[in-house]
Design a protein around this motif. Sequence first.
Motif, PDB file in Angstrom:
ATOM      1  N   ILE A 184      -5.300   1.842   0.160  1.00  0.00           N
ATOM      2  CA  ILE A 184      -5.317   1.545   1.604  1.00  0.00           C
ATOM      3  C   ILE A 184      -4.148   0.611   1.888  1.00  0.00           C
ATOM      4  N   ILE A 185      -3.393   0.948   2.908  1.00  0.00           N
ATOM      5  CA  ILE A 185      -2.290   0.083   3.318  1.00  0.00           C
ATOM      6  C   ILE A 185      -2.633  -0.518   4.667  1.00  0.00           C
ATOM      7  N   VAL A 186      -2.560  -1.836   4.754  1.00  0.00           N
ATOM      8  CA  VAL A 186      -2.826  -2.519   6.027  1.00  0.00           C
ATOM      9  C   VAL A 186      -1.479  -2.808   6.678  1.00  0.00           C
ATOM     10  N   GLY A 187      -1.203  -2.131   7.798  1.00  0.00           N
ATOM     11  CA  GLY A 187       0.048  -2.366   8.524  1.00  0.00           C
ATOM     12  C   GLY A 187       0.923  -1.133   8.536  1.00  0.00           C
ATOM     13  N   GLY A 188       1.235  -0.672   9.743  1.00  0.00           N
ATOM     14  CA  GLY A 188       2.080   0.515   9.897  1.00  0.00           C
ATOM     15  C   GLY A 188       3.480   0.158  10.354  1.00  0.00           C
ATOM     16  N   GLY A 189       4.050  -0.893   9.772  1.00  0.00           N
ATOM     17  CA  GLY A 189       5.471  -1.191   9.963  1.00  0.00           C
ATOM     18  C   GLY A 189       6.242  -0.528   8.826  1.00  0.00           C
ATOM     19  N   ILE A 190       7.504  -0.901   8.700  1.00  0.00           N
ATOM     20  CA  ILE A 190       8.331  -0.225   7.694  1.00  0.00           C
ATOM     21  C   ILE A 190       7.839  -0.519   6.273  1.00  0.00           C
ATOM     22  N   ALA A 191       7.293  -1.718   6.051  1.00  0.00           N
ATOM     23  CA  ALA A 191       6.812  -2.047   4.696  1.00  0.00           C
ATOM     24  C   ALA A 191       5.653  -1.137   4.319  1.00  0.00           C
ATOM     25  N   SER A 236     -11.927   1.350  -1.591  1.00  0.00           N
ATOM     26  CA  SER A 236     -10.741   1.558  -2.434  1.00  0.00           C
ATOM     27  C   SER A 236     -10.634   0.396  -3.407  1.00  0.00           C
ATOM     28  N   SER A 237     -10.073   0.670  -4.571  1.00  0.00           N
ATOM     29  CA  SER A 237      -9.858  -0.440  -5.513  1.00  0.00           C
ATOM     30  C   SER A 237      -8.448  -1.012  -5.373  1.00  0.00           C
ATOM     31  N   THR A 238      -7.654  -0.426  -4.431  1.00  0.00           N
ATOM     32  CA  THR A 238      -6.280  -0.912  -4.262  1.00  0.00           C
ATOM     33  C   THR A 238      -5.948  -1.032  -2.783  1.00  0.00           C
ATOM     34  N   VAL A 239      -5.547  -2.227  -2.370  1.00  0.00           N
ATOM     35  CA  VAL A 239      -5.137  -2.465  -0.987  1.00  0.00           C
ATOM     36  C   VAL A 239      -3.758  -3.115  -1.001  1.00  0.00           C
ATOM     37  N   LEU A 240      -2.863  -2.570  -0.183  1.00  0.00           N
ATOM     38  CA  LEU A 240      -1.553  -3.200   0.011  1.00  0.00           C
ATOM     39  C   LEU A 240      -1.552  -3.855   1.383  1.00  0.00           C
TER      40      LEU A 240
END
Length: 423
Positions: free
Chosen positions: A15-22, A201-205
């Motif tokens: 799971i990625i938190v944030g929909g900017g370029i990063a 999820s076991s992985t969050v960015l």
Amino acid sequence: MSNAALEIPDSSDVIIVGGGIAGITAAWFLHKAGIQVTVCEKGTVAGEQSGRNWGWIRQQGRDQAELPIVMESLRLWQDIADELDEDIGFRREGSLYLCENEADMANHDRFMAFAPAYGLETRQLNRRQLEDLIPQCPERWQSALHTPDDGRAEPSLAVQAMARKLSQEGVEILENCAVEKILIHNGQVSGVRSEHGEIRSSTVLCAGGAWTTFLLKAAGIRLPQLTVKASVARTAPAPLLFNGNASGSKISFRRRLDGGYSVASSDYLEVFPSTAHLGFLPDFLPLIKTSWSKLRFRIPELTIDDDFTRQRMLDPIPSNKTVARIKAKLVDRVPAFAGVELAEAWSGMIDALPDVVPVLDQAAAVRGLWISTGFSGHGFGIGPGAGKLMAELIQGKPVTYNLDRFRLGRFSDGSKLVLGPAI
Ligand SMILES: Cc1cc2nc3c(=O)[nH]c(=O)nc-3n(C[C@H](O)[C@H](O)[C@H](O)COP(=O)(O)OP(=O)(O)OC[C@H]3O[C@@H](n4cnc5c(N)ncnc54)[C@H](O)[C@@H]3O)c2cc1C
């Protein structure tokens, strides 16, 4: 990407938190590696910094530890631009730091001392060489630092186009989906609680830009971060002066795809320490001291805290005075722009860290929690490089860069603060 009756997956590999370029570039490279990714964005993709910046993709003047990553990033920008079906304005037309005197040029000595060893083609131009590049170059600029293969792209197009491509390929990009909390069980990430429900999820960015410090705080992690307001204007289509990025001590301008220029003051930033940020001020004293002449402290006009749904999109308004300042400096420094109208102006909130380089790391205290944030005014150019790097770290792949400079722990383990180049 529409939010009508938002359905969220039960679980996701990452799971990625944030929909900017990063966030979006990390999703890009994870998806390419065949990993299931879900991006949660509280507002719209690139609604904050990534859609509001100057559009410079520069290697020139970077921190030494960032340089190899941004050099790779330029190559990745080209690959991404080639893969997209739409023109995002990516061009390699170079960067120029315009110098009025020897002291200005001497400011770049630190960079010139290491850049050539990385194979970067950066050179000092004298007045005649500068005129070859800009025949109408105002007299005041006597020399320049030039990196011919630096790039530019349109912030209003680029990240959105990447996200559209990912969506078409089945990646879940959930807009209007704020993550309220990163869920942790026995020191291990177990998912997120979003405003629409939990995703396991076991992985969050965590790539939340100016909001990252508040997301991490709830996970027991301290990240000293300040928000700095920077304002930009775009001109109507204007005669060609220089086709790339150029910056003098007072004004910066970048040629746009629409034939105008994105212009901004080089020496004017507004700092907004809300009560939630006040505790970080001591961490920032060295930076404040060295950047004092261009910082203005303001009473907060927007609330940035742990209420992630209150403001879907940080949209600070540039004051009339700030816009008038940009216009006046532009005409003063570049008389050729005298008749050119400013068609629009906007601002963005830069997420600054005390040493002006990002955190690209895993949280030591929480397994599965990764952090990519704090790009301190330089994250658009390095974005794809950082995204690929985070994707590789998350997969447990070896990376060739020395990432010591980007550790989260540097702010708490007694490390000496080493200031990077200015915001
Ligand atoms: C005026 C200005 C000029 C700049 N010029 C340049 C330049 O020329 N070149 C350059 O390289 N860099 C430049 N930058 C810096 C660059 O824009 C940023 O470093 C970069 O865009 C940061 O990307 P990001 O993805 O980390 O953050 P952002 O683009 O800010 O994205 C973070 C996202 O996370 C979302 N988010 C936060 N919290 C949550 C949550 N709880 N749940 C869900 N979503 C959340 C936000 O809504 C936001 O969309 C400039 C910045 C500004 C403001």
